[in-house]
Write a protein that holds these residues in place. Structure first.
Motif, PDB file in Angstrom:
ATOM      1  N   UNK A  23       0.841  -1.202   0.000  1.00  0.00           N
ATOM      2  CA  UNK A  23       0.000   0.000   0.000  1.00  0.00           C
ATOM      3  C   UNK A  23       0.876   1.252   0.000  1.00  0.00           C
ATOM      4  N   UNK A  24       0.609   2.147  -0.950  1.00  0.00           N
ATOM      5  CA  UNK A  24       1.334   3.402  -1.066  1.00  0.00           C
ATOM      6  C   UNK A  24       0.418   4.563  -0.701  1.00  0.00           C
ATOM      7  N   UNK A  25       0.809   5.346   0.293  1.00  0.00           N
ATOM      8  CA  UNK A  25       0.034   6.540   0.646  1.00  0.00           C
ATOM      9  C   UNK A  25       0.059   7.551  -0.495  1.00  0.00           C
ATOM     10  N   UNK A  26       1.180   7.642  -1.194  1.00  0.00           N
ATOM     11  CA  UNK A  26       1.317   8.610  -2.280  1.00  0.00           C
ATOM     12  C   UNK A  26       0.333   8.311  -3.410  1.00  0.00           C
ATOM     13  N   UNK A  27       0.269   7.050  -3.820  1.00  0.00           N
ATOM     14  CA  UNK A  27      -0.629   6.671  -4.905  1.00  0.00           C
ATOM     15  C   UNK A  27      -2.037   6.350  -4.408  1.00  0.00           C
ATOM     16  N   UNK A  40      20.327  10.754 -21.683  1.00  0.00           N
ATOM     17  CA  UNK A  40      20.267  11.883 -22.605  1.00  0.00           C
ATOM     18  C   UNK A  40      20.115  11.450 -24.057  1.00  0.00           C
ATOM     19  N   UNK A  41      20.556  10.246 -24.396  1.00  0.00           N
ATOM     20  CA  UNK A  41      20.414   9.742 -25.765  1.00  0.00           C
ATOM     21  C   UNK A  41      18.991   9.250 -26.036  1.00  0.00           C
ATOM     22  N   UNK A  42      18.127   9.238 -25.010  1.00  0.00           N
ATOM     23  CA  UNK A  42      16.751   8.790 -25.161  1.00  0.00           C
ATOM     24  C   UNK A  42      16.530   7.347 -24.753  1.00  0.00           C
ATOM     25  N   UNK A  43      17.574   6.649 -24.312  1.00  0.00           N
ATOM     26  CA  UNK A  43      17.465   5.246 -23.902  1.00  0.00           C
ATOM     27  C   UNK A  43      16.731   5.158 -22.576  1.00  0.00           C
ATOM     28  N   UNK A  44      15.741   4.285 -22.500  1.00  0.00           N
ATOM     29  CA  UNK A  44      14.943   4.094 -21.286  1.00  0.00           C
ATOM     30  C   UNK A  44      15.489   2.903 -20.522  1.00  0.00           C
ATOM     31  N   UNK A  45      15.633   3.059 -19.214  1.00  0.00           N
ATOM     32  CA  UNK A  45      16.009   1.937 -18.351  1.00  0.00           C
ATOM     33  C   UNK A  45      15.137   1.981 -17.102  1.00  0.00           C
ATOM     34  N   UNK A  46      14.961   0.839 -16.470  1.00  0.00           N
ATOM     35  CA  UNK A  46      14.101   0.768 -15.289  1.00  0.00           C
ATOM     36  C   UNK A  46      14.803   0.030 -14.164  1.00  0.00           C
ATOM     37  N   UNK A  47      14.351   0.322 -12.950  1.00  0.00           N
ATOM     38  CA  UNK A  47      14.740  -0.454 -11.787  1.00  0.00           C
ATOM     39  C   UNK A  47      13.663  -1.499 -11.530  1.00  0.00           C
ATOM     40  N   UNK A  48      13.950  -2.425 -10.659  1.00  0.00           N
ATOM     41  CA  UNK A  48      12.980  -3.469 -10.332  1.00  0.00           C
ATOM     42  C   UNK A  48      11.744  -2.876  -9.670  1.00  0.00           C
ATOM     43  N   UNK A  49      10.646  -3.614  -9.739  1.00  0.00           N
ATOM     44  CA  UNK A  49       9.420  -3.221  -9.042  1.00  0.00           C
ATOM     45  C   UNK A  49       9.515  -3.685  -7.593  1.00  0.00           C
ATOM     46  N   UNK A  50       9.171  -2.806  -6.675  1.00  0.00           N
ATOM     47  CA  UNK A  50       9.158  -3.110  -5.246  1.00  0.00           C
ATOM     48  C   UNK A  50       7.753  -2.850  -4.727  1.00  0.00           C
ATOM     49  N   UNK A  51       7.440  -3.384  -3.552  1.00  0.00           N
ATOM     50  CA  UNK A  51       6.140  -3.130  -2.936  1.00  0.00           C
ATOM     51  C   UNK A  51       5.914  -1.643  -2.744  1.00  0.00           C
ATOM     52  N   UNK A  52       4.712  -1.182  -2.998  1.00  0.00           N
ATOM     53  CA  UNK A  52       4.385   0.244  -2.944  1.00  0.00           C
ATOM     54  C   UNK A  52       4.587   0.891  -1.593  1.00  0.00           C
ATOM     55  N   UNK A  53       4.723   0.092  -0.531  1.00  0.00           N
ATOM     56  CA  UNK A  53       4.927   0.646   0.799  1.00  0.00           C
ATOM     57  C   UNK A  53       6.333   1.175   1.045  1.00  0.00           C
ATOM     58  N   UNK A  54       7.261   0.931   0.130  1.00  0.00           N
ATOM     59  CA  UNK A  54       8.639   1.379   0.312  1.00  0.00           C
ATOM     60  C   UNK A  54       8.742   2.878   0.008  1.00  0.00           C
ATOM     61  N   UNK A  55       9.553   3.574   0.773  1.00  0.00           N
ATOM     62  CA  UNK A  55       9.736   5.011   0.524  1.00  0.00           C
ATOM     63  C   UNK A  55      10.729   5.205  -0.619  1.00  0.00           C
TER      64      UNK A  55
END
Length: 182
Positions: A23-27, A40-55
């Motif tokens: 549960x995320x208070x923000x969302x 800056x070159x436009x390449x997209x990268x992501x981090x792993x998904x974590x539980x919404x309760x993490x700050x």
């Protein structure tokens, strides 16, 4: 790299530990949260998904993308010197201290002021420059969430590991499917 967080909606869990972890208070909902970065070159990268309760602070210290950036910089020397990454952040994104702790990386972020305070001319120009440079990040987040799986969200019976794998694969794939975000 311009970093921001996004969410993937999840259902309400019956288990109280899972409910608290997602549960995320923000969302204002149960969700999975993940970092999305645009180079800056436009390449997209992501981090792993974590539980919404993490700050944001916990996410940035534990996810490992900042350590990956410094490891890359140490291998990609310029005239024998390590060039620190500059991380562009949204106003509410809390990662400045973690960027500094991870190899003395820099972070730029619009100035934060109370709603009843007026910004100075210099603050307005500085905030405008950052907003202009990182405006493509919102498009990058939308592109990462364009798959129907992420639009529908995490539902009962879905496997979290498969969602995680699809998040990583889809976000890599979008770099080849859409025009780069500049």
């Amino acid at each position: 790299i311009f970093w921001d967080m996004t969410n993937v909606t999840a259902y309400q869990f019956n288990d109280s530990d899972l409910q608290r972890a997602t549960y995320s208070d923000y969302y204002g909902e149960n969700c999975w949260k993940g970092g999305v970065g645009i180079q800056l070159c436009g390449w997209i990268r992501v981090g792993l998904l974590w539980g919404g309760g993490i700050s944001d602070s916990e996410y940035n210290s534990q996810e490992g993308y900042l350590a990956d950036q410094i490891a890359f910089a140490e291998k990609d020397l310029v005239n024998g010197k390590v060039i620190a990454f500059v991380n562009g952040l949204d106003k509410g994104y809390r990662a400045k201290m973690e960027a500094w702790r991870n190899g003395n990386q820099m972070a730029i972020q619009p100035p934060f002021a109370k709603s009843d305070r007026r910004s100075t001319g210099r603050q307005t120009i500085y905030a405008g420059c950052i907003a202009h440079d990182r405006s493509g990040n919102e498009r990058g987040i939308r592109v990462c969430k364009r798959s129907g799986l992420f639009q529908r969200g995490f539902r009962t019976g879905m496997c979290p590991r498969r969602l995680q794998n699809f998040w990583r694969v889809w976000s890599l794939r979008v770099n080849f499917m859409y025009e780069p975000v500049l």
